[in-house]
Design a protein around this motif. Structure first.
Motif, PDB file in Angstrom:
ATOM      1  N   GLN A   1       3.389   5.755  -5.716  1.00  0.00           N
ATOM      2  CA  GLN A   1       3.186   5.772  -7.172  1.00  0.00           C
ATOM      3  C   GLN A   1       2.089   6.761  -7.546  1.00  0.00           C
ATOM      4  OE1 GLN A   1       2.639   1.588  -7.514  1.00  0.00           O
ATOM      5  NE2 GLN A   1       4.672   1.221  -8.383  1.00  0.00           N
ATOM      6  N   GLU A   2       1.053   6.809  -6.711  1.00  0.00           N
ATOM      7  CA  GLU A   2      -0.030   7.758  -6.973  1.00  0.00           C
ATOM      8  C   GLU A   2       0.450   9.197  -6.806  1.00  0.00           C
ATOM      9  OE1 GLU A   2      -3.159   6.361  -4.454  1.00  0.00           O
ATOM     10  OE2 GLU A   2      -3.682   4.783  -5.894  1.00  0.00           O
TER      11      GLU A   2
ATOM     12  N   LYS B   1       2.442  10.125  -9.825  1.00  0.00           N
ATOM     13  CA  LYS B   1       1.556  10.358 -10.971  1.00  0.00           C
ATOM     14  C   LYS B   1       0.927  11.758 -10.855  1.00  0.00           C
ATOM     15  CE  LYS B   1      -2.341   8.173 -13.139  1.00  0.00           C
ATOM     16  NZ  LYS B   1      -3.440   7.243 -12.854  1.00  0.00           N
ATOM     17  N   ALA B   2       0.477  12.092  -9.662  1.00  0.00           N
ATOM     18  CA  ALA B   2      -0.131  13.408  -9.444  1.00  0.00           C
ATOM     19  C   ALA B   2       0.876  14.520  -9.713  1.00  0.00           C
ATOM     20  CB  ALA B   2      -0.661  13.493  -8.014  1.00  0.00           C
TER      21      ALA B   2
ATOM     22  N   GLN C   1       0.832  -1.215   0.000  1.00  0.00           N
ATOM     23  CA  GLN C   1       0.000   0.000   0.000  1.00  0.00           C
ATOM     24  C   GLN C   1       0.858   1.253   0.000  1.00  0.00           C
ATOM     25  OE1 GLN C   1      -2.415  -0.690   3.440  1.00  0.00           O
ATOM     26  NE2 GLN C   1      -4.150  -1.492   2.262  1.00  0.00           N
TER      27      GLN C   1
ATOM     28  N   GLU D   1       1.342  14.983 -13.389  1.00  0.00           N
ATOM     29  CA  GLU D   1       0.191  15.713 -13.938  1.00  0.00           C
ATOM     30  C   GLU D   1       0.356  17.209 -13.692  1.00  0.00           C
ATOM     31  OE1 GLU D   1      -2.649  15.029 -15.746  1.00  0.00           O
ATOM     32  OE2 GLU D   1      -1.517  13.181 -16.113  1.00  0.00           O
TER      33      GLU D   1
ATOM     34  N   THR E   1       2.084   1.810  -3.461  1.00  0.00           N
ATOM     35  CA  THR E   1       0.981   2.305  -4.299  1.00  0.00           C
ATOM     36  C   THR E   1       0.743   3.792  -4.044  1.00  0.00           C
ATOM     37  OG1 THR E   1      -0.021   0.134  -4.168  1.00  0.00           O
ATOM     38  CG2 THR E   1      -1.413   1.890  -4.964  1.00  0.00           C
ATOM     39  N   GLN E   2       0.776   4.176  -2.777  1.00  0.00           N
ATOM     40  CA  GLN E   2       0.580   5.585  -2.427  1.00  0.00           C
ATOM     41  C   GLN E   2       1.661   6.469  -3.050  1.00  0.00           C
ATOM     42  OE1 GLN E   2       0.377   5.868   1.834  1.00  0.00           O
ATOM     43  NE2 GLN E   2      -1.762   5.231   1.888  1.00  0.00           N
TER      44      GLN E   2
END
Ligand SMILES: [Zn+2]
Length: 249
Positions: free
Chosen positions: A43-44, A47-48, A37, A51, A40-41
């Motif tokens: 990686q998010e 990604k943000a 987890q 962006e 994953t956090q």
């Protein structure tokens, strides 16, 4: 302690150990899930951030275009300045040039600030990427560690399950079904030890819910081999939950 109560004490000991190992097995899996987890956090977050950089870059490109337009305007006005016929025309064109120059300088400041922001954000991305790498490596280590631990726990659980079946077979049917009902209700804590209260003699309480237990119940436990349940919580009362200590005493 008679055979019925002894068999319940034995069953409780195995039940407790079995649940403890099952809990440990679950915990090892949770460590893995938690680590996953975390990655994953990250990686998010990465990604943000990407962006965000994309949006800033778009804003930057837009301002660059505006800057170009201003520069072209200035060049045009400069040509016009050379062909101005009157002083009035000349100063009007000069005003246009100066306005464009002021705009240009403002745009340049904004562009620099956006470029700085992109640089900072890229730095943050680099940190997140490095962290992802570290955490992924850690995940692999945990994974190796966990799988050997899980195998060990599973072997112990299998062994304890057999012991549990053997211990349960020693308990009479009626008591055994009461035990499994209570095991479900109290997460395996079926037996409650009767404890003597400190202040007054002959005052006893249930080790499961701490409510008072009558002397009559205590006497029954001392003299008979039958199940006495706590009138409050319904757990099976015993005088001693640890059979090994009793055996060696
Ligand atoms: Zn109780």
């Amino acid at each position: 302690m008679g055979p019925i109560l002894s068999s319940l004490v034995e069953l409780q000991a195995v039940e407790t150990e079995l649940r403890r190992k099952q809990q440990r097995l679950k915990q090892t899996q949770q460590v893995l899930v938690k680590q996953q987890q975390q990655i994953t956090q990250l990686q998010e977050a990465l990604k943000a951030k990407h962006e965000e950089i994309k949006l800033v870059r778009m804003q930057h490109d837009k301002l660059e275009l505006e800057l170009k337009v201003r520069e072209e305007d200035i060049s045009k006005y400069r040509v016009a300045l050379n062909t101005a016929r009157t002083n009035k025309d000349y100063s009007a064109i000069l005003t246009q040039i100066n306005t464009r120059k002021a705009d240009k300088s403002k745009l340049e400041d904004q562009i620099i600030s956006l470029l700085n922001q992109i640089e900072t954000d890229q730095g943050v991305c680099g940190e997140i990427e490095a962290d992802i790498e570290v955490q992924t490596q850690k995940l692999q280590e945990i994974n190796q560690n966990v799988s050997s631990k899980q195998q060990k726990f599973q072997e112990e659980i299998d062994k304890l399950s057999k012991q549990q079946a053997a211990a349960a077979s020693q308990v009479p049917d009626k008591e055994r079904s009461l035990f499994s009902r209570l095991a479900e209700r109290y997460e395996g804590e079926v037996l409650a030890e009767v404890t003597k209260e400190g202040k007054r003699k002959n005052e006893h309480s249930c080790g499961g819910c701490y409510m008072q237990i009558t002397l009559e119940s205590v006497n029954a436990l001392m003299t008979k081999d039958e199940v006495v349940i706590c009138p409050n919580c319904g757990r099976i009362l015993v005088l001693d939950k640890n059979p090994k200590q009793e055996a060696t005493a």
